[in-house]
Design a protein around this motif. Structure first.
Motif, short mmCIF file in Angstrom:
data_model
loop_
_atom_site.label_atom_id
_atom_site.label_comp_id
_atom_site.label_asym_id
_atom_site.label_seq_id
_atom_site.Cartn_x
_atom_site.Cartn_y
_atom_site.Cartn_z
N UNK A 218 1.00 -1.33 -0.15
CA UNK A 218 -0.53 -0.27 -0.02
C UNK A 218 1.11 1.50 0.08
N UNK A 219 0.05 2.37 -0.28
CA UNK A 219 0.73 3.72 -0.32
C UNK A 219 0.08 5.03 -0.19
N UNK A 220 1.45 5.79 0.69
CA UNK A 220 0.17 6.89 0.99
C UNK A 220 0.92 8.20 0.88
N UNK A 221 0.81 9.03 0.19
CA UNK A 221 2.11 10.09 -0.28
C UNK A 221 3.34 9.75 -1.09
N UNK A 222 4.18 9.22 -0.13
CA UNK A 222 4.90 8.87 -0.76
C UNK A 222 5.79 7.63 0.25
N UNK A 223 5.41 7.55 1.03
CA UNK A 223 5.32 5.71 1.96
C UNK A 223 5.06 4.77 1.20
N UNK A 224 6.09 3.93 1.16
CA UNK A 224 5.52 2.57 1.54
C UNK A 224 5.54 1.82 2.10
N UNK A 225 4.29 0.92 2.34
CA UNK A 225 3.83 -0.44 3.14
C UNK A 225 4.35 -1.04 2.94
N UNK A 226 4.49 -2.44 3.84
CA UNK A 226 3.67 -3.61 3.02
C UNK A 226 3.00 -4.70 4.12
N UNK A 227 1.74 -4.98 4.62
CA UNK A 227 1.39 -5.70 5.15
C UNK A 227 1.00 -7.22 4.91
N UNK A 228 1.11 -7.91 6.45
CA UNK A 228 0.46 -8.86 6.28
C UNK A 228 -1.02 -9.23 5.54
N UNK A 229 -1.21 -9.81 4.29
CA UNK A 229 -2.36 -10.06 4.01
C UNK A 229 -3.08 -11.03 4.93
N UNK A 230 -3.00 -11.41 5.48
CA UNK A 230 -3.85 -12.28 6.56
C UNK A 230 -4.48 -11.91 7.47
N UNK A 231 -3.32 -11.19 8.54
CA UNK A 231 -3.52 -10.52 9.42
C UNK A 231 -3.06 -8.96 9.57
N UNK A 232 -2.59 -8.26 8.48
CA UNK A 232 -2.81 -6.96 8.74
C UNK A 232 -1.91 -6.66 9.42
N UNK B 132 1.89 -4.56 9.95
CA UNK B 132 2.84 -4.67 9.30
C UNK B 132 4.35 -5.29 8.94
N UNK B 133 4.57 -5.58 7.49
CA UNK B 133 5.79 -6.48 7.16
C UNK B 133 6.72 -5.02 7.73
N UNK B 134 6.96 -3.74 6.94
CA UNK B 134 8.24 -3.31 6.56
C UNK B 134 7.02 -2.02 5.93
N UNK B 135 8.13 -0.86 6.64
CA UNK B 135 7.56 0.62 5.87
C UNK B 135 9.21 1.23 5.28
N UNK B 136 8.84 1.81 4.23
CA UNK B 136 10.40 3.20 3.87
C UNK B 136 8.71 4.34 3.53
N UNK B 137 9.44 5.38 4.62
CA UNK B 137 8.11 6.81 4.46
C UNK B 137 8.40 7.66 3.15
N UNK B 138 10.05 7.55 2.71
CA UNK B 138 10.76 8.43 1.77
C UNK B 138 11.15 7.60 0.50
N UNK B 139 10.07 6.18 0.32
CA UNK B 139 10.13 5.54 -0.82
C UNK B 139 10.30 6.09 -2.64
N UNK B 140 10.60 7.73 -2.55
CA UNK B 140 10.18 8.19 -4.02
C UNK B 140 10.67 9.75 -3.09
N UNK B 141 11.64 10.24 -4.03
CA UNK B 141 10.99 12.09 -3.53
C UNK B 141 10.05 12.32 -4.08
N UNK B 142 9.17 12.28 -3.09
CA UNK B 142 7.60 12.81 -4.09
C UNK B 142 6.29 11.95 -3.71
N UNK B 143 5.33 12.42 -4.34
CA UNK B 143 4.04 11.36 -4.13
C UNK B 143 4.63 9.75 -5.14
N UNK B 144 3.80 9.06 -4.32
CA UNK B 144 3.89 7.97 -5.26
C UNK B 144 3.30 7.56 -6.54
N UNK B 145 3.43 7.24 -7.52
CA UNK B 145 2.05 7.11 -9.21
C UNK B 145 1.84 6.29 -9.09
#
Length: 532
Positions: A463-477, A479-492
């Protein structure tokens, strides 16, 4: 009388301590120097005044200015007249000597400070920081540290940019960055065999990267320039790996273009940019959604029921309509309307059976594509509606088995729905999971998920929100990992490779993201603890 400047003793202008040698003079030294100079000027003026008073007292002839002489006054002697005329000139010269000498002394002080500043600058440039030598104690003395420029050379812009990128924290799931775009990358899509990645850019070009290994240093690229005035907004592969469908916005509205034979590798020895004659446009459609632009494209092979495996493409407009197309022929197969003011996005199930739309309201509408015996599309019917969210749904995706839909809403929740129901018997879809969005802003409110996609094995939800990329466990929800600045701007846009691709020779699931920073990044899927 002659004009002579004040004579300064060595003690009156001497600077103290080591500052005389280094040129590092403080404002206090300048003030001391100016005070000494003013005192000497005052003494000199006092002596000149006393000397004039003494001479005037010794002179028997009254000293009357020319303005006070009367006709009855006795004539002055020639010597006295000359002295009387010379007195004002001496006073004027004495008055002018003060600012003149002040200016000269001020200029000298300025030169002293300038010379000291230049010496300090040269010393700073020649000085090697101790941290640079401490970081590499084993280097020979004659070897210059790699981060120090050569004498007389200019710093290189590319080297500075590389050092800046290296200084940034590298996320452990970040595999590679695909460069070459000159503007915002608006969308991307993997081919069915995961060997090619197509991207569309605001510079009006489509680029197809050949992904033989996710960790490769360079990639073969096929660049396709769209017709003049067309600004691409979405892309998807059609008919496996051989063709792509591109949505573009122009002045008169949105258009669709299908390019064939895009998987052909570039010729020649240059791996980074091969030269080919551009692929031909096999079919195109103008003003497919009037003047409204296309938000996204999605494609799937028709494998449900009597489907013949051909590719079905859907185009979701920013208005309320969604159109279905035959990927190979370009024939329009149907149109559905969400009737929800505006769309956010739409998706098609992997087996080509269902279409779901996230729109302005909290309900998600689902349509079914019905195939006839000859594998053609017979009709498209609305079969169910997902009710439960309290606010608009921002993104959704189907699970790989086409039996579930995952939705994210502005109400701060994620829901997993079971759509494998007997809807023709009025059986409603069921909510299997109800999860809170784990990502929050600085005020503690749940963030909005703009993009969502699930891994081919159904275990990791990206999932993405702005420039943040996050990985969730589809079974439990969880958080597996997060990177707040995956891109230098919003993820399109995001896209999962539909199967494992080599990463340093080891097959792995890979996620691709694109953003406003003109970059496309490849990410390794995180491990799910306890998964088999």
């Amino acid at each position: 009388m002659g004009l002579a400047g004040p004579r300064f003793s060595e003690r009156s202008i001497q600077l103290h301590g080591p500052e005389r040698d280094t040129g590092q003079h403080s404002p206090a030294d300048a003030r001391t120097l100016l005070f000494s100079f003013s005192s000497l000027l005052a003494k000199k003026n006092k002596k000149q005044k006393n000397r004039r008073v003494t001479k005037h007292a010794a002179d028997p002839v009254p000293r009357t200015t020319p303005h006070t002489l009367s006709p009855l006054s006795p004539p002055l002697r020639p010597a006295a007249a000359r002295k009387q005329m010379a007195a004002p000139a001496a006073e004027v010269a004495s008055a002018l000597s003060v600012p003149l000498l002040s200016a000269i002394l001020g200029g000298a002080i300025a030169l002293i400070f300038l010379a000291g500043y230049l010496r300090r600058k040269r010393a700073d440039i020649a000085h090697v920081p101790p941290s640079a030598t401490a970081a590499a104690p084993d280097l020979p003395k004659q070897v210059r540290p790699s981060n120090q420029p050569r004498k007389g050379s200019r710093p290189h812009h590319h080297a500075a940019a590389a050092d800046k990128d290296a200084a940034k924290k590298h996320h452990h799931l970040d595999l590679n960055t695909l460069r070459g775009h000159t503007d915002c990358v608006t969308a991307l899509s993997f081919s069915g065999d995961a060997g090619s990645l197509a991207t569309v850019c605001a510079d009006g070009a489509v680029r197809v990267f050949r992904i033989d290994d996710a960790s490769s240093k360079s990639f073969k690229i096929l660049k396709i320039d769209l017709p003049a005035g067309a600004h691409p907004t979405a892309v998807t592969f059609s008919e496996g790996t051989s063709s792509i469908v591109v949505a573009a916005q122009a002045l008169l509205g949105s258009s669709l273009y299908m390019y064939a034979d895009v998987s052909a590798p570039p010729t020649g020895g240059n791996k980074q940019q091969g030269k080919l004659s551009p692929p031909e446009i096999k079919w195109d459609h103008k003003k497919i959604h009037g003047k409204e632009s296309v938000l996204n494209l999605a494609a799937a092979r028709a494998t449900h029921g009597t489907g013949d495996g051909s590719t079905i493409v859907i185009s979701c407009s920013e208005a309320t309509d969604i159109k279905i197309w035959h990927g190979k022929s370009g024939k329009e197969l149907g149109t559905v309307d969400t009737n929800q003011l505006k769309n956010n996005m739409a998706d098609i199930s992997p087996n080509g059976r269902f279409i779901a739309a996230a729109a302005f309201t909290a309900d998600v509408k689902v349509w079914e594509i019905v195939y006839s015996k000859d594998s053609s599309v017979k009709e498209v019917n609305r079969v169910m509606q997902l009710k439960g969210h309290k606010s608009a749904v921002t993104s959704l995706c189907f699970t790989p088995d086409s039996e579930k839909i995952i939705t994210a809403s502005k109400d701060g929740t994620i829901r997993v729905w079971n759509i494998n129901v007997r809807y023709h018997l009025d059986e409603d879809p069921k909510t299997l999971k109800f999860l809170a969005i784990p990502l929050h802003d600085s005020k503690g409110a749940a963030c909005l998920y703009n993009h969502m996609g699930i891994s081919p094995d159904g275990k990791v939800l990206a999932v993405t929100s702005g420039s943040t990329l996050q990985w969730l466990c589809a079974e439990t929800g969880a958080v597996l990992d997060t990177t707040e600045k995956a891109h230098e701007g919003d993820i399109s846009g995001i896209a999962w490779a539909p199967r494992k691709i080599p990463n340093g020779g080891i097959p792995a699931f890979v996620l691709a993201t694109c953003g406003e920073d003109k970059k496309v990044k490849l990410w390794l899927a995180p491990e799910v603890v306890g998964s088999t």
